[in-house]
Design an enzyme around this catalytic site. Structure first.
Site, short mmCIF file in Angstrom:
data_model
loop_
_atom_site.label_atom_id
_atom_site.label_comp_id
_atom_site.label_asym_id
_atom_site.label_seq_id
_atom_site.Cartn_x
_atom_site.Cartn_y
_atom_site.Cartn_z
N ASN A 96 20.02 -28.38 -41.28
CA ASN A 96 20.68 -27.06 -41.29
C ASN A 96 22.04 -27.13 -40.62
O ASN A 96 22.32 -26.45 -39.63
CB ASN A 96 19.79 -26.01 -40.64
CG ASN A 96 19.44 -26.34 -39.20
OD1 ASN A 96 19.31 -27.51 -38.83
ND2 ASN A 96 19.26 -25.31 -38.38
N ASP A 306 10.56 -27.40 -32.02
CA ASP A 306 11.37 -26.64 -32.99
C ASP A 306 12.68 -26.19 -32.34
O ASP A 306 13.12 -25.05 -32.51
CB ASP A 306 10.61 -25.46 -33.57
CG ASP A 306 11.09 -25.09 -34.97
OD1 ASP A 306 11.59 -25.97 -35.67
OD2 ASP A 306 10.97 -23.91 -35.35
N PHE A 324 17.23 -16.26 -35.87
CA PHE A 324 15.96 -16.80 -35.40
C PHE A 324 16.21 -18.11 -34.66
O PHE A 324 17.05 -18.91 -35.06
CB PHE A 324 15.02 -17.07 -36.58
CG PHE A 324 14.53 -15.85 -37.31
CD1 PHE A 324 13.49 -15.10 -36.80
CD2 PHE A 324 15.11 -15.47 -38.51
CE1 PHE A 324 13.03 -13.98 -37.48
CE2 PHE A 324 14.65 -14.36 -39.21
CZ PHE A 324 13.61 -13.60 -38.69
N GLY A 325 15.43 -18.36 -33.59
CA GLY A 325 15.46 -19.67 -32.98
C GLY A 325 15.48 -19.66 -31.47
O GLY A 325 16.01 -18.76 -30.83
#
Length: 419
Positions: A96, A306, A324-325
């Site tokens: 990504n 993650d 998100f994250g």
């Protein structure tokens, strides 16, 4: 580099020297002696640390470093330093980036940027061109360039025929296909777990159904095509059950769980803190407990941090619009020790390399040193001073953790916080 590790307790479940305290002599990156006491005439760097424990080097199957394109979030160099200081000697890095890593040139660039570091970088290549889900990318070429798997990070494969073709094609070179478990048409604009809490907070929900539908579909396709499928970051109780049954049928499927989903639940969202906005979303306590059991029983193959650094401009904003994250490398070991016995944690952290086609090196005479050093005893609260990443979007700040990582010895390099 020559190193003598003194009085280290080796944690190596089902391997040699497990639970034994030994000296370990490393000459030019190779383990040459493992004995109770070692005296040597060699010029060595001696490592003697409080309550020193060692294990095979740890592996994380899903991290994001931003570079190229998002260096303000994280660079490859600092990301690998963060991984090493957090105990990881190998990380699989998601595509990504900007541009998306979807060609052999992109994979070559990422690998070259990660060379000569204590922590080894293994690129996950995009499954589709630009990760747009339309056409398969240059999978075979990227495999030859060093890609260890293929997947579009946190983007589901909407077209079932595309997954079918990918699973069939990658069998020609033993490729691993990743399919993110989410059905976009079900989640709509959801941002948190759908349920009583999301209704009370006035936030759009992501139902568990969106994950479970996709997993059922993917498992049916895998049964039809064969091939190797990995389902990253599952988050619900039913997902665990579905994968358990698929494995019992003999399907070649593996799965992981994200650290946040394993140790936190949706109640963290009460204050609308965007650091808890993760994908998949934090679920119910029942789901979390089922994930813990899934790890204990081996249904879930490995735990990933993650790790996903996000710049402050995309986190310190209205909840609906925040990305998100969360980062997680730095806190992984300490949080896992709060959930599981030490041997279970080490088994979890050292799993996954074989699945991604990465050579695993154990603590044995004659092997290259690939070692993580740690102390499993200290208890403290994780705070901002413990963050090593360039971004500080952390869902674990203020949480109680157990254990301290000293660092790693790998690739003929020492990277320890105390040296």
């Amino acid at each position: 580099m020559n190193i003598l590790i003194k009085s280290a307790k080796i944690i190596a479940p089902k391997k040699s020297y497990n639970q034994q305290t030994k000296d370990i002599l490393i000459i030019d990156g190779t383990i040459t002696k493992i004995e109770d006491q070692i005296e040597t005439s060699e010029q060595v760097t001696e490592i003697s640390l409080d309550n020193l424990h060692v294990s095979d080097g740890w592996f994380d199957s899903s991290v994001c470093f931003g570079e190229p394109g998002y260096e303000d979030r994280e660079t490859i160099e600092n990301g690998l330093d963060t991984a090493a200081f957090s105990g990881y000697t190998a990380v699989a890095v998601n595509p990504n980036t900007h541009p998306v890593a979807d060609t052999n040139a992109d994979i070559g660039f990422i690998k070259s940027k990660g060379a000569s570091k204590a922590a080894s970088l293994y690129p996950i290549a995009a499954l589709t061109t630009k990760s747009d889900g339309v056409d398969l990318a240059e999978l075979f070429d990227m495999k030859n360039a060093g890609a260890v798997a293929f997947g579009d990070y946190q983007k589901p494969i909407a077209n079932p025929n595309l997954l079918k073709i990918a699973l069939q094609y990658t069998q020609n070179f033993n490729g691993l296909v990743l399919s993110f478990p989410m059905e976009n048409k079900v989640i709509g604009k959801g941002v948190v777990n759908e349920g009583v809490l999301s209704t009370r907070l006035g936030l759009k929900g992501i139902p568990a159904l969106s994950e479970e539908l996709q997993i059922v579909r993917d498992l049916f396709i895998l049964e039809y095509t064969g091939g190797k499928l990995h389902i990253p970051t599952i988050s619900t109780k039913l997902s665990v059950d579905l994968i358990k049954k698929a494995k019992e049928k003999g399907l070649d499927v593996s799965c992981s769980v994200a650290l946040a989903n394993l140790v936190l639940n949706e109640n963290e969202l009460e204050d609308f803190d965007t650091n808890y906005k993760v994908l998949p979303p934090l679920r119910t306590e029942e789901d979390r407990k089922a994930l813990v059991e899934g790890v204990k029983k081996g249904v879930i193959d490995f735990v990933t941090s993650d790790h996903n650094p996000i710049d402050i401009e995309n986190k310190n904003i209205e909840f609906d619009h925040a990305l998100f994250g969360t980062i997680g490398l730095e806190a992984s070991f300490g949080l896992l020790l709060q959930q599981f016995p030490l041997e279970t944690v080490i088994k979890t952290l050292t799993s996954g390399k074989e699945r991604f086609g990465i050579t695993d090196t154990s603590i044995e005479v004659g092997n290259k040193a690939n070692i993580t050093l740690f102390d499993p005893e200290p208890n403290y609260k994780f705070d901002k001073s413990d963050i090593l990443s360039l971004s500080t979007n952390c869902a674990f700040t203020g949480k109680e953790i157990k254990g301290k990582v000293y660092g790693v010895i790998s690739n003929n390099l020492i990277q320890l916080k105390t040296l």
